[in-house]
Design an enzyme around this catalytic site. Structure first.
Site, mmCIF file in Angstrom:
data_model
loop_
_atom_site.group_PDB
_atom_site.id
_atom_site.type_symbol
_atom_site.label_atom_id
_atom_site.label_comp_id
_atom_site.label_asym_id
_atom_site.label_seq_id
_atom_site.Cartn_x
_atom_site.Cartn_y
_atom_site.Cartn_z
ATOM 1 N N ASN A 69 0.796 -1.231 0.000
ATOM 2 C CA ASN A 69 0.000 0.000 0.000
ATOM 3 C C ASN A 69 0.829 1.282 0.000
ATOM 4 O O ASN A 69 0.402 2.296 -0.533
ATOM 5 C CB ASN A 69 -1.011 -0.004 1.152
ATOM 6 C CG ASN A 69 -0.359 -0.135 2.510
ATOM 7 O OD1 ASN A 69 0.697 -0.736 2.659
ATOM 8 N ND2 ASN A 69 -1.001 0.417 3.520
ATOM 9 N N GLY B 68 1.929 -5.794 7.613
ATOM 10 C CA GLY B 68 1.002 -6.606 6.847
ATOM 11 C C GLY B 68 -0.144 -7.106 7.703
ATOM 12 O O GLY B 68 -0.527 -6.458 8.679
ATOM 13 N N SER B 69 -0.668 -8.276 7.377
ATOM 14 C CA SER B 69 -1.871 -8.780 8.030
ATOM 15 C C SER B 69 -1.555 -9.403 9.384
ATOM 16 O O SER B 69 -0.455 -9.931 9.591
ATOM 17 C CB SER B 69 -2.554 -9.819 7.143
ATOM 18 O OG SER B 69 -1.763 -10.998 7.084
ATOM 19 N N GLU C 38 3.641 -4.351 12.392
ATOM 20 C CA GLU C 38 2.596 -3.336 12.207
ATOM 21 C C GLU C 38 1.494 -4.025 11.413
ATOM 22 O O GLU C 38 1.661 -4.315 10.238
ATOM 23 C CB GLU C 38 3.187 -2.125 11.478
ATOM 24 C CG GLU C 38 2.368 -0.859 11.664
ATOM 25 C CD GLU C 38 1.161 -0.821 10.746
ATOM 26 O OE1 GLU C 38 0.061 -1.213 11.203
ATOM 27 O OE2 GLU C 38 1.318 -0.421 9.594
ATOM 28 N N LEU C 39 0.344 -4.273 12.094
ATOM 29 C CA LEU C 39 -0.611 -5.248 11.565
ATOM 30 C C LEU C 39 -1.994 -4.682 11.249
ATOM 31 O O LEU C 39 -2.953 -5.424 11.130
ATOM 32 C CB LEU C 39 -0.741 -6.407 12.569
ATOM 33 C CG LEU C 39 0.575 -7.065 12.969
ATOM 34 C CD1 LEU C 39 0.325 -8.171 13.990
ATOM 35 C CD2 LEU C 39 1.323 -7.616 11.765
ATOM 36 N N CYS D 196 -3.319 1.478 6.555
ATOM 37 C CA CYS D 196 -3.484 0.819 7.862
ATOM 38 C C CYS D 196 -4.330 1.653 8.814
ATOM 39 O O CYS D 196 -5.029 1.104 9.668
ATOM 40 C CB CYS D 196 -2.117 0.554 8.487
ATOM 41 S SG CYS D 196 -1.117 -0.611 7.531
ATOM 42 N N GLU E 170 -10.780 -5.501 9.346
ATOM 43 C CA GLU E 170 -10.126 -4.442 8.576
ATOM 44 C C GLU E 170 -10.560 -4.533 7.118
ATOM 45 O O GLU E 170 -10.240 -5.495 6.425
ATOM 46 C CB GLU E 170 -8.604 -4.551 8.676
ATOM 47 C CG GLU E 170 -7.892 -3.437 7.926
ATOM 48 C CD GLU E 170 -6.384 -3.478 8.101
ATOM 49 O OE1 GLU E 170 -5.767 -2.398 8.094
ATOM 50 O OE2 GLU E 170 -5.833 -4.583 8.237
#
Length: 483
Positions: A161, A237-238, A257-258, A291, A385
């Protein structure tokens, strides 16, 4: 050879290992998310080539650890200058591989330049502290201090992204701290990472310090996470992939960082006209594939109707189309599969009390900006999300009720509140269970030097150059006995 074959040959991308372009046995086509046209042939690394990249980074770690801070700063500063000169080219690469509208791609490049400038500055600020040993009886006659030393090899796994800026948030502080890197970019957006690797080479970064390995996450990512020579893994990511990394990383450091389903509270005293533009940006920039994209709005009952009307009206005016058109605001999601997933989530709301006020369907393959009101919290568009141009707007009777709704989430990255009431702002800052509370702005606010990260399923650790440098270094204590 046909013209098409010539074009494919001319866009063949290689791996970057130990300062050299390395050709693998296999390539895979990369297609535009918008047009479906082939953009390039991407190198598919196997486990052996990934291990080769880790070996190169491991062997170069001594060179970086001993490089003076001013030299690390000079390289990072030169990268910022070179990227400034090539900003338009960089923005077009981002736009072509990710379908990010060019207006947002240009903004990402500008932020990336800043991120490398911050990294250059932070390379000069890494320091420890002196310890007052004589504060303890057993410490009299001793002096001591701490140092921060490079951690070694960092495995960086980045998302699609923000394919240039989120690479910078890992590579910039890693180099500032004197580390080496093995970078695995997202499969859909490898061109940005390879472009930056070329810029670092031009800026004088020694061979082996930055290695870019493209290929399947299950192959490349696994090899990075499992190799004992990698001292830290930094991943964006996820949650499912992040949890898998944490489980396999052993004693490696991890920064994860999710993501989130970020929320905004709108208090009763807010001038709605003044916040609509920011809410549009927060919800729909980069197709909502952010995010901290604004996904949930809790508006006080006194302003709810006005907000929904004006927000919906503004969303319907956004231009849909080709990401390279300078007027386009919304383009294609990263894949057809993602569009189908989100459409399924939107379809789920139709059997509930929720109302689709805008969008909810595709136009020429592009998901229109979608606004859903009064959606139950259990619906996927609210509790998971979305990572799409989808916003849920619900009414609340008080800020306290809104905070309870915001906190009723497995995520906790950032949240925002618009209010003119100081007590409500202070209460929100104390009670919102998130990594960052943004007062009088959307939760999508970020500048690149601030600490950034979340709680709960939003991850662990913090990015933002100074804070990432702390994550990417080890503290060493030195004690001198003077007697």
């Amino acid at each position: 050879m046909s013209k098409l074959a010539n074009e494919a040959q001319s866009t063949k991308q290689f791996l970057m290992i130990n300062g050299e372009k390395v050709e693998p046995a296999k390539y895979a086509p990369l297609y535009s998310p918008y047009s479906g046209d082939e953009i390039a042939q991407i190198a598919m690394a196997d486990k052996e080539l990934t291990i080769q990249a880790i070996t190169a980074a491991y062997n170069a770690r001594g060179v970086m650890a001993k490089m003076p801070a001013y030299q690390r700063a000079e390289i990072l500063g030169k990268v910022a200058v070179l990227l400034t000169d090539k900003a338009d080219e960089a923005a077009e690469i981002i736009s072509r591989e990710s379908a990010k509208p060019i207006m947002f791609a240009k903004a990402e490049v500008a932020r990336t330049i800043e991120t490398y400038k911050f990294s250059a500055e932070e390379a000069k600020r890494i320091h420890g502290e002196t310890i007052p040993f004589d504060a303890a009886v057993g410490g009299v006659g001793r002096i001591g201090y701490t140092l921060r030393e490079a951690i070694g090899v960092i495995g960086a796994i980045t998302p699609f992204n923000f394919p240039m800026n989120l690479v910078a948030h890992k590579v910039g502080p890693a180099i500032a701290a004197g580390n080496t890197i093995v970078l695995k970019p997202a499969s859909q957006t490898p061109l940005s990472a390879l472009f930056i690797a070329g810029i670092f080479e031009e800026a004088g970064l020694p061979a082996g310090v930055l290695n870019v390995v493209t290929g399947p996450g299950g192959t490349v990512g696994e090899a990075i996470v499992e190799d004992d020579r990698v001292s830290m893994v930094t991943f964006t990511g996820s949650p499912s992939v992040g949890i898998g990394i944490r489980n396999k990383a052993g004693l490696k450091k991890t920064t994860l960082e999710l993501g989130s389903n970020s929320a905004l509270i709108i208090d009763k005293d807010v001038d709605i006209d003044q916040i609509i533009e920011r809410c549009i940006m927060g919800a729909f920039s980069n197709q909502g594939q952010v995010c901290i994209s604004l996904q949930r709005v809790y508006a006080h009952v006194d302003v709810y109707e006005e907000f929904v009307a004006k927000f919906t009206n503004a969303a319907k005016k956004l231009k849909i189309g080709d990401p390279l058109d300078p007027d386009t605001y919304i383009s294609a999601l990263i894949s057809k599969g993602e569009a189908e997933r989100v459409l399924d989530w939107i379809e789920e709301t139709k059997g509930s009390s929720a109302t689709i006020e805008a969008g909810g369907k595709l136009q020429a393959g592009i998901l229109l900006p979608t606004i859903i009101t009064e959606a139950d919290h259990s619906l996927k568009v609210s509790c998971q999300e979305a990572f799409a141009p989808v916003v849920v707007v619900n009414k609340v009777a008080s800020v306290k009720e809104a905070i309870e709704q915001v906190n009723d989430s497995r995520f906790g990255l950032q949240a925002g509140i618009y209010t003119n009431n100081v007590k409500n702002a202070l209460y929100a800052s104390q009670e919102l269970h998130v990594g960052g509370v943004i007062i009088n702005d959307v939760p999508t606010y970020r500048v690149d030097q601030m600490p950034y990260g979340g709680v709960k399923d939003s991850g662990t650790g913090r990015e933002g150059i100074k804070y990432a440098v702390e994550e990417m270094t080890e503290m060493k204590l030195v004690v001198w006995n003077q007697s």
